[in-house]
Scaffold this motif. Structure first.
Motif, PDB file in Angstrom:
ATOM      1  N   GLU A 185       1.009  -1.621  -0.127  1.00 36.42           N
ATOM      2  CA  GLU A 185       0.259   0.332  -0.254  1.00 36.42           C
ATOM      3  C   GLU A 185       0.882   1.298   0.257  1.00 36.42           C
ATOM      4  O   GLU A 185       1.788   1.396   1.127  1.00 36.42           O
ATOM      5  N   PRO A 186       0.551   2.330  -0.690  1.00 35.54           N
ATOM      6  CA  PRO A 186       1.402   3.946  -1.056  1.00 35.54           C
ATOM      7  C   PRO A 186       1.482   4.491   1.223  1.00 35.54           C
ATOM      8  O   PRO A 186       2.027   4.788   0.677  1.00 35.54           O
ATOM      9  N   ALA A 187       0.284   4.054   1.470  1.00 31.84           N
ATOM     10  CA  ALA A 187       0.789   4.561   3.023  1.00 31.84           C
ATOM     11  C   ALA A 187       1.175   3.527   3.700  1.00 31.84           C
ATOM     12  O   ALA A 187       2.254   4.310   4.899  1.00 31.84           O
ATOM     13  N   THR A 188       1.434   2.691   3.613  1.00 25.77           N
ATOM     14  CA  THR A 188       3.036   1.484   4.076  1.00 25.77           C
ATOM     15  C   THR A 188       3.716   2.634   3.225  1.00 25.77           C
ATOM     16  O   THR A 188       5.043   2.719   4.184  1.00 25.77           O
ATOM     17  N   ILE A 189       4.266   3.128   2.364  1.00 31.59           N
ATOM     18  CA  ILE A 189       6.040   3.726   2.078  1.00 31.59           C
ATOM     19  C   ILE A 189       5.809   5.248   2.327  1.00 31.59           C
ATOM     20  O   ILE A 189       6.706   5.292   3.210  1.00 31.59           O
ATOM     21  N   ARG A 190       4.529   5.459   2.448  1.00 33.56           N
ATOM     22  CA  ARG A 190       4.926   7.103   3.306  1.00 33.56           C
ATOM     23  C   ARG A 190       5.008   7.308   4.903  1.00 33.56           C
ATOM     24  O   ARG A 190       5.842   7.319   4.254  1.00 33.56           O
ATOM     25  N   VAL A 191       4.840   6.094   5.578  1.00 36.00           N
ATOM     26  CA  VAL A 191       5.045   5.610   6.749  1.00 36.00           C
ATOM     27  C   VAL A 191       7.034   5.302   7.202  1.00 36.00           C
ATOM     28  O   VAL A 191       7.296   6.924   7.394  1.00 36.00           O
ATOM     29  N   GLN A 192       6.947   4.822   6.175  1.00 36.11           N
ATOM     30  CA  GLN A 192       8.785   4.439   5.851  1.00 36.11           C
ATOM     31  C   GLN A 192       9.520   5.045   5.443  1.00 36.11           C
ATOM     32  O   GLN A 192      10.559   5.620   6.076  1.00 36.11           O
ATOM     33  N   VAL A 193       9.106   6.222   4.965  1.00 36.36           N
ATOM     34  CA  VAL A 193       9.843   7.172   4.421  1.00 36.36           C
ATOM     35  C   VAL A 193       9.638   8.333   5.397  1.00 36.36           C
ATOM     36  O   VAL A 193      10.848   9.679   5.459  1.00 36.36           O
ATOM     37  N   ASN A 194       8.916   8.942   5.711  1.00 40.48           N
ATOM     38  CA  ASN A 194       8.353   9.995   6.626  1.00 40.48           C
ATOM     39  C   ASN A 194       9.768   9.564   7.937  1.00 40.48           C
ATOM     40  O   ASN A 194       9.666  10.370   8.583  1.00 40.48           O
ATOM     41  N   ASN A 195       9.518   7.803   8.483  1.00 36.10           N
ATOM     42  CA  ASN A 195      10.548   7.786   9.632  1.00 36.10           C
ATOM     43  C   ASN A 195      11.611   7.872   9.555  1.00 36.10           C
ATOM     44  O   ASN A 195      12.966   8.238  10.438  1.00 36.10           O
ATOM     45  N   LEU A 196      12.196   7.693   7.170  1.00 40.52           N
ATOM     46  CA  LEU A 196      13.224   8.163   7.462  1.00 40.52           C
ATOM     47  C   LEU A 196      13.748   9.655   7.300  1.00 40.52           C
ATOM     48  O   LEU A 196      14.564  10.182   8.122  1.00 40.52           O
ATOM     49  N   LYS A 197      13.177  10.906   6.823  1.00 35.59           N
ATOM     50  CA  LYS A 197      12.911  11.538   7.079  1.00 35.59           C
ATOM     51  C   LYS A 197      12.632  12.398   8.105  1.00 35.59           C
ATOM     52  O   LYS A 197      13.627  13.673   8.336  1.00 35.59           O
ATOM     53  N   GLN A 198      12.371  11.986   9.259  1.00 30.36           N
ATOM     54  CA  GLN A 198      12.547  12.340  10.540  1.00 30.36           C
ATOM     55  C   GLN A 198      13.172  12.271  11.253  1.00 30.36           C
ATOM     56  O   GLN A 198      13.925  13.364  11.885  1.00 30.36           O
ATOM     57  N   LYS A 199      15.022  11.208  10.815  1.00 30.79           N
ATOM     58  CA  LYS A 199      15.747  11.651  10.846  1.00 30.79           C
ATOM     59  C   LYS A 199      17.339  12.674  10.521  1.00 30.79           C
ATOM     60  O   LYS A 199      18.609  12.506  11.040  1.00 30.79           O
ATOM     61  N   LEU A 200      16.323  12.883   9.194  1.00 32.27           N
ATOM     62  CA  LEU A 200      17.443  13.653   8.538  1.00 32.27           C
ATOM     63  C   LEU A 200      16.722  15.786   8.736  1.00 32.27           C
ATOM     64  O   LEU A 200      15.395  15.770   9.311  1.00 32.27           O
TER      65      LEU A 200
END
Length: 217
Positions: A185-200
């Motif tokens: 699901e695109p929502a799953t991808i968005r969650v994982q990308v956002n997790n990475l974005k929070q570290k940058l």
């Protein structure tokens, strides 16, 4: 970094797989050329390690076929052949290197690193994301102002895909094919990308609405 290994000698295949996994590569191993060929079209690989004499489809035939489909993944042949004509044939088919059997696993490690450096990193192990952020593709380490930012495996995979496509948008379909290997699901991808974005820092990974994500530098 995900590697496809095609080798029909069981003990050698397992030795190579375990060695590469011990130094933090992901390895999918196959003994049959057609099985490896199918895997290349169902997953994404950063390097192909191909024995030449294997059942169903030999290494030369496999690489020639994927090159015709514009797959440019770097490939190394593993072979006991010594004839110069065979080496010439392999380079014509699109390999970047040969490793002659028998070989030391340390030699394999060095050749793998060099193939990855030449193809992806322009002879530099570290990719500069910004003036203070660097990512070591070989070690899988993200450094911010000299301090390591700990990433989960899925976050490393996402970051590496974005860096390999720097200045180009990575679509949801690309994330699905290259990281999950199947539909998610695109929502799953968005969650994982956002997790990475929070570290940058905020501006490193940018969202292109309706298109995907991009690192522009």
């Amino acid at each position: 970094m995900r590697i496809l290994l095609l080798e029909d000698e069981f003990s050698l295949r397992i030795s190579i797989k375990e060695f590469l996994e011990d130094i933090n590569y992901e390895v999918d191993d196959y003994a049959d050329g057609l099985d490896a060929y199918d895997a290349i079209y169902s997953k994404s690989y950063d390097l192909l390690l191909l024995d030449v004499n294997v059942p169903s489809m030999n290494g030369f035939e496999l690489l020639q076929s994927v090159r015709k489909d514009n797959n440019k993944t770097p490939a190394i042949f593993l072979t006991s052949m010594t004839d110069i004509e065979n080496f010439n044939e392999g380079y014509k088919k699109g390999c970047c290197d040969y490793i002659r059997k028998p070989f030391e696993l340390l030699e394999l490690e060095l050749r793998v690193k060099q193939a990855i450096l030449r193809f992806y990193l322009d002879d530099s192990e570290q990719i500069m994301i910004s003036e203070t952020i660097f990512y070591d593709m070989l070690k899988g380490k993200l450094m911010l102002s000299g301090k390591e930012i700990v990433l989960r495996k899925i976050e490393k995979d996402i970051l590496e895909l974005l860096l390999k496509n720097k200045n180009s948008v990575v679509s949801m379909q690309m994330f699905q094919e290259h990281i999950w290997g199947d539909y998610v699901e695109p929502a799953t991808i968005r969650v994982q990308v956002n997790n990475l974005k929070q570290k940058l820092p905020d501006d490193i990974i940018q969202n292109r609405r309706g298109m995907g994500y991009i690192i522009e530098r």
